[in-house]
Design a protein around this motif. Structure first.
Motif, PDB file in Angstrom:
ATOM      1  N   ASP A  53       1.281  -1.363   0.237  1.00  0.00           N
ATOM      2  CA  ASP A  53       0.235  -0.112   0.040  1.00  0.00           C
ATOM      3  C   ASP A  53       0.599   0.878   0.281  1.00  0.00           C
ATOM      4  O   ASP A  53       2.090   1.051   0.912  1.00  0.00           O
ATOM      5  CB  ASP A  53      -0.603  -0.159   1.107  1.00  0.00           C
ATOM      6  N   ALA A  54       0.644   2.243  -1.357  1.00  0.00           N
ATOM      7  CA  ALA A  54       1.094   3.158  -0.889  1.00  0.00           C
ATOM      8  C   ALA A  54       0.998   4.391   0.146  1.00  0.00           C
ATOM      9  O   ALA A  54       2.447   4.909   0.602  1.00  0.00           O
ATOM     10  CB  ALA A  54       1.103   4.256  -2.265  1.00  0.00           C
ATOM     11  N   GLY A  55       0.324   3.912   1.014  1.00  0.00           N
ATOM     12  CA  GLY A  55       0.260   4.465   2.362  1.00  0.00           C
ATOM     13  C   GLY A  55       0.997   4.087   3.729  1.00  0.00           C
ATOM     14  O   GLY A  55       0.635   4.774   4.546  1.00  0.00           O
ATOM     15  N   ILE A  56       1.891   2.967   3.140  1.00  0.00           N
ATOM     16  CA  ILE A  56       1.956   2.331   4.304  1.00  0.00           C
ATOM     17  C   ILE A  56       3.476   1.746   4.104  1.00  0.00           C
ATOM     18  O   ILE A  56       3.803   1.332   3.421  1.00  0.00           O
ATOM     19  CB  ILE A  56       1.207   1.174   4.746  1.00  0.00           C
ATOM     20  N   TYR A  57       4.394   2.899   4.425  1.00  0.00           N
ATOM     21  CA  TYR A  57       5.871   3.008   4.672  1.00  0.00           C
ATOM     22  C   TYR A  57       5.969   2.667   3.151  1.00  0.00           C
ATOM     23  O   TYR A  57       7.076   2.870   2.017  1.00  0.00           O
ATOM     24  CB  TYR A  57       6.547   1.486   4.756  1.00  0.00           C
ATOM     25  N   GLY A  58       5.525   3.691   2.166  1.00  0.00           N
ATOM     26  CA  GLY A  58       5.304   3.827   1.172  1.00  0.00           C
ATOM     27  C   GLY A  58       5.779   5.130   0.111  1.00  0.00           C
ATOM     28  O   GLY A  58       6.243   5.967   1.310  1.00  0.00           O
ATOM     29  N   MET A  59       5.163   5.512  -1.156  1.00  0.00           N
ATOM     30  CA  MET A  59       5.385   6.685  -1.707  1.00  0.00           C
ATOM     31  C   MET A  59       4.503   7.259  -1.423  1.00  0.00           C
ATOM     32  O   MET A  59       4.618   9.306  -1.674  1.00  0.00           O
ATOM     33  CB  MET A  59       5.819   6.536  -3.446  1.00  0.00           C
ATOM     34  N   ALA A  60       3.159   7.624  -1.378  1.00  0.00           N
ATOM     35  CA  ALA A  60       1.962   8.812  -0.399  1.00  0.00           C
ATOM     36  C   ALA A  60       2.614  10.431   0.104  1.00  0.00           C
ATOM     37  O   ALA A  60       2.302  11.614  -0.148  1.00  0.00           O
ATOM     38  CB  ALA A  60       1.152   7.690  -0.220  1.00  0.00           C
ATOM     39  N   GLY A  61       3.371   9.725   1.143  1.00  0.00           N
ATOM     40  CA  GLY A  61       2.964  10.655   2.190  1.00  0.00           C
ATOM     41  C   GLY A  61       4.831  11.644   1.629  1.00  0.00           C
ATOM     42  O   GLY A  61       4.087  12.524   2.043  1.00  0.00           O
ATOM     43  N   LEU A  62       5.485  10.682   1.002  1.00  0.00           N
ATOM     44  CA  LEU A  62       6.645  11.878   0.231  1.00  0.00           C
ATOM     45  C   LEU A  62       5.842  13.077  -1.027  1.00  0.00           C
ATOM     46  O   LEU A  62       6.146  14.320  -1.047  1.00  0.00           O
ATOM     47  CB  LEU A  62       7.842  10.739  -0.058  1.00  0.00           C
ATOM     48  N   ILE A  63       5.530  11.992  -1.587  1.00  0.00           N
ATOM     49  CA  ILE A  63       4.873  13.284  -3.014  1.00  0.00           C
ATOM     50  C   ILE A  63       4.318  13.795  -2.363  1.00  0.00           C
ATOM     51  O   ILE A  63       4.064  15.462  -2.811  1.00  0.00           O
ATOM     52  CB  ILE A  63       3.520  12.066  -3.588  1.00  0.00           C
ATOM     53  N   LEU A  64       3.335  14.040  -1.328  1.00  0.00           N
ATOM     54  CA  LEU A  64       2.634  14.816  -1.077  1.00  0.00           C
ATOM     55  C   LEU A  64       3.183  16.285  -0.733  1.00  0.00           C
ATOM     56  O   LEU A  64       2.612  16.984  -0.198  1.00  0.00           O
ATOM     57  CB  LEU A  64       1.185  14.302  -0.117  1.00  0.00           C
ATOM     58  N   GLU A  65       3.617  15.305   0.268  1.00  0.00           N
ATOM     59  CA  GLU A  65       4.692  16.587   1.305  1.00  0.00           C
ATOM     60  C   GLU A  65       5.268  17.706   0.535  1.00  0.00           C
ATOM     61  O   GLU A  65       5.723  18.595   0.332  1.00  0.00           O
ATOM     62  CB  GLU A  65       6.283  15.780   2.112  1.00  0.00           C
ATOM     63  N   LEU A  66       6.355  16.832  -0.832  1.00  0.00           N
ATOM     64  CA  LEU A  66       6.892  17.348  -1.816  1.00  0.00           C
ATOM     65  C   LEU A  66       5.388  18.088  -2.906  1.00  0.00           C
ATOM     66  O   LEU A  66       5.968  19.603  -2.944  1.00  0.00           O
ATOM     67  CB  LEU A  66       7.353  16.299  -2.575  1.00  0.00           C
ATOM     68  N   VAL A  67       4.829  17.513  -3.104  1.00  0.00           N
ATOM     69  CA  VAL A  67       3.716  18.949  -4.259  1.00  0.00           C
ATOM     70  C   VAL A  67       3.060  19.816  -2.956  1.00  0.00           C
ATOM     71  O   VAL A  67       3.055  21.005  -2.998  1.00  0.00           O
ATOM     72  CB  VAL A  67       2.642  18.305  -3.971  1.00  0.00           C
ATOM     73  N   SER A  68       3.015  19.329  -1.455  1.00  0.00           N
ATOM     74  CA  SER A  68       2.704  20.523  -0.689  1.00  0.00           C
ATOM     75  C   SER A  68       3.437  22.015  -0.582  1.00  0.00           C
ATOM     76  O   SER A  68       3.273  23.284  -0.497  1.00  0.00           O
ATOM     77  CB  SER A  68       2.127  20.282   0.988  1.00  0.00           C
ATOM     78  N   ASN A  69       5.213  21.408  -0.018  1.00  0.00           N
ATOM     79  CA  ASN A  69       6.207  21.981  -0.260  1.00  0.00           C
ATOM     80  C   ASN A  69       6.440  23.318  -1.084  1.00  0.00           C
ATOM     81  O   ASN A  69       6.189  24.401  -1.072  1.00  0.00           O
ATOM     82  CB  ASN A  69       7.100  21.716   0.632  1.00  0.00           C
ATOM     83  N   HIS A 121       1.849  -2.117  12.866  1.00  0.00           N
ATOM     84  CA  HIS A 121       2.811  -2.038  12.388  1.00  0.00           C
ATOM     85  C   HIS A 121       3.674  -1.442  12.868  1.00  0.00           C
ATOM     86  O   HIS A 121       3.792  -0.097  13.034  1.00  0.00           O
ATOM     87  CB  HIS A 121       2.262  -1.861  10.981  1.00  0.00           C
ATOM     88  N   ILE A 122       5.013  -2.626  13.254  1.00  0.00           N
ATOM     89  CA  ILE A 122       6.609  -1.317  13.552  1.00  0.00           C
ATOM     90  C   ILE A 122       6.998  -1.943  12.566  1.00  0.00           C
ATOM     91  O   ILE A 122       7.648  -3.152  12.019  1.00  0.00           O
ATOM     92  CB  ILE A 122       6.568  -1.632  14.826  1.00  0.00           C
ATOM     93  N   SER A 123       8.100  -1.020  11.290  1.00  0.00           N
ATOM     94  CA  SER A 123       9.144  -1.207  10.970  1.00  0.00           C
ATOM     95  C   SER A 123      10.957  -1.372  12.219  1.00  0.00           C
ATOM     96  O   SER A 123      10.379  -0.698  12.858  1.00  0.00           O
ATOM     97  CB  SER A 123       9.498   0.009   9.710  1.00  0.00           C
ATOM     98  N   LEU A 124      11.633  -2.180  11.505  1.00  0.00           N
ATOM     99  CA  LEU A 124      12.704  -2.152  12.373  1.00  0.00           C
ATOM    100  C   LEU A 124      13.601  -1.638  11.645  1.00  0.00           C
ATOM    101  O   LEU A 124      15.310  -1.939  12.274  1.00  0.00           O
ATOM    102  CB  LEU A 124      13.227  -4.012  12.911  1.00  0.00           C
ATOM    103  N   SER A 125      13.313  -0.916  10.663  1.00  0.00           N
ATOM    104  CA  SER A 125      14.389  -0.770   9.849  1.00  0.00           C
ATOM    105  C   SER A 125      15.424   0.456  10.510  1.00  0.00           C
ATOM    106  O   SER A 125      14.363   1.842  10.311  1.00  0.00           O
ATOM    107  CB  SER A 125      14.030  -0.170   8.271  1.00  0.00           C
ATOM    108  N   ASP A 126      16.112   0.865  11.148  1.00  0.00           N
ATOM    109  CA  ASP A 126      16.447   2.757  11.738  1.00  0.00           C
ATOM    110  C   ASP A 126      17.147   3.562  11.423  1.00  0.00           C
ATOM    111  O   ASP A 126      17.921   4.136  11.048  1.00  0.00           O
ATOM    112  CB  ASP A 126      17.589   1.971  12.622  1.00  0.00           C
ATOM    113  N   LEU A 127      16.692   3.347   9.309  1.00  0.00           N
ATOM    114  CA  LEU A 127      17.468   4.202   8.110  1.00  0.00           C
ATOM    115  C   LEU A 127      16.449   5.743   9.679  1.00  0.00           C
ATOM    116  O   LEU A 127      17.375   6.306   8.419  1.00  0.00           O
ATOM    117  CB  LEU A 127      17.617   3.998   7.090  1.00  0.00           C
TER     118      LEU A 127
END
Length: 241
Positions: free
Chosen positions: A80-96, A129-135
């Motif tokens: 899903d694009a809204g779960i660790y996907g690109m949806a948030g980043l696209i919307l942030e960039l368009v907003s900025n 949901h918890i991601s174990l990636s600390d990047l």
């Protein structure tokens, strides 16, 4: 116009009609090359813009530029694009940028939902949901989330559970949760959900085999009511039977 599309695990049967239609409508397809490869039969003849891992910002900026040029763009995420996907980043960039671009997020089957269906019904009650990636998230924050979720007896779905660079994160997570998760709590391990090399394994918290897990593996840890019946994991919703 930008469609931010969750393509599910990558097999056509697990894609929504809306996702298929959005891809069909798009002139340009933008995504991580591994995910682009999963849908190559659906994008023949279209402009394809792909790059590698950890280039998400560049990828999304390119999608916005393509949309500014008047193209209908599909930005592809697995699951899903809204779960660790690109949806948030696209919307942030368009907003900025205050860009006059229509963005539509198209949902998809995420790994936890796909894995849960294969395992039976492990997420019938409250889960997280918890991601174990600390990047992108500090490990001390991840530790706090693991402890609090386990203490609250959530069913816990672990994303990005184990990689070559983070081979001990999963064991650390289990050690942190062991104060609250009993040794007989069911655990479901599904590698490559919905893909050709899919593998399903059911064990308990005590018998967890960390070596089975990599970056394409979903790990679902039950709550105190979760049980195993034959080859299925079931978390009761609370109905009186």
């Amino acid at each position: 116009m930008i469609y931010v599309i969750g393509i599910g695990p990558g097999n056509k049967e697990w894609m929504t009609l809306e996702a298929l239609e959005a891809i069909e409508k798009s002139n340009a397809i933008v995504g991580y090359k591994t995910y682009i490869n999963l849908i190559e039969d659906l994008i023949e003849g279209k402009e394809v813009i792909e790059n590698g891992m950890r280039q998400e910002i560049d990828r999304c900026k390119r999608a916005i530029e393509e949309a500014k040029d008047g193209k209908t763009v599909a930005v592809i995420s697995s699951g899903d694009a809204g779960i660790y996907g690109m949806a948030g980043l696209i919307l942030e960039l368009v907003s900025n940028e205050e860009a006059d671009i229509e963005v539509k997020v198209v949902p998809g089957i995420t790994a936890s939902i796909g894995a849960a269906a294969l395992l039976g019904a492990p997420i019938m009650h409250d889960f997280c949901h918890i991601s174990l990636s600390d990047l992108l998230t500090p490990w001390d924050v991840i530790e706090k989330r693991l402890k609090l979720a386990a203490d609250a007896d959530f069913v816990i779905c672990l994303y990005n559970a184990r990689s070559k660079g983070r081979s001990e994160h999963l064991k650390k997570a289990f050690d942190l949760m062991s104060e609250f998760k009993g040794k007989d709590i069911p655990v479901g391990i599904v590698k490559d959900v919905g893909r050709e090399k899919q593998d399903i394994h059911i064990c308990t918290f005590e018998t967890m085999d960390f070596e089975r897990v990599d970056m394409t593996t979903m790990v679902i840890i039950g709550n105190k009511s979760t049980f195993i019946d034959d080859d299925k994991i079931i978390t009761p919703r609370g109905y009186v039977l």
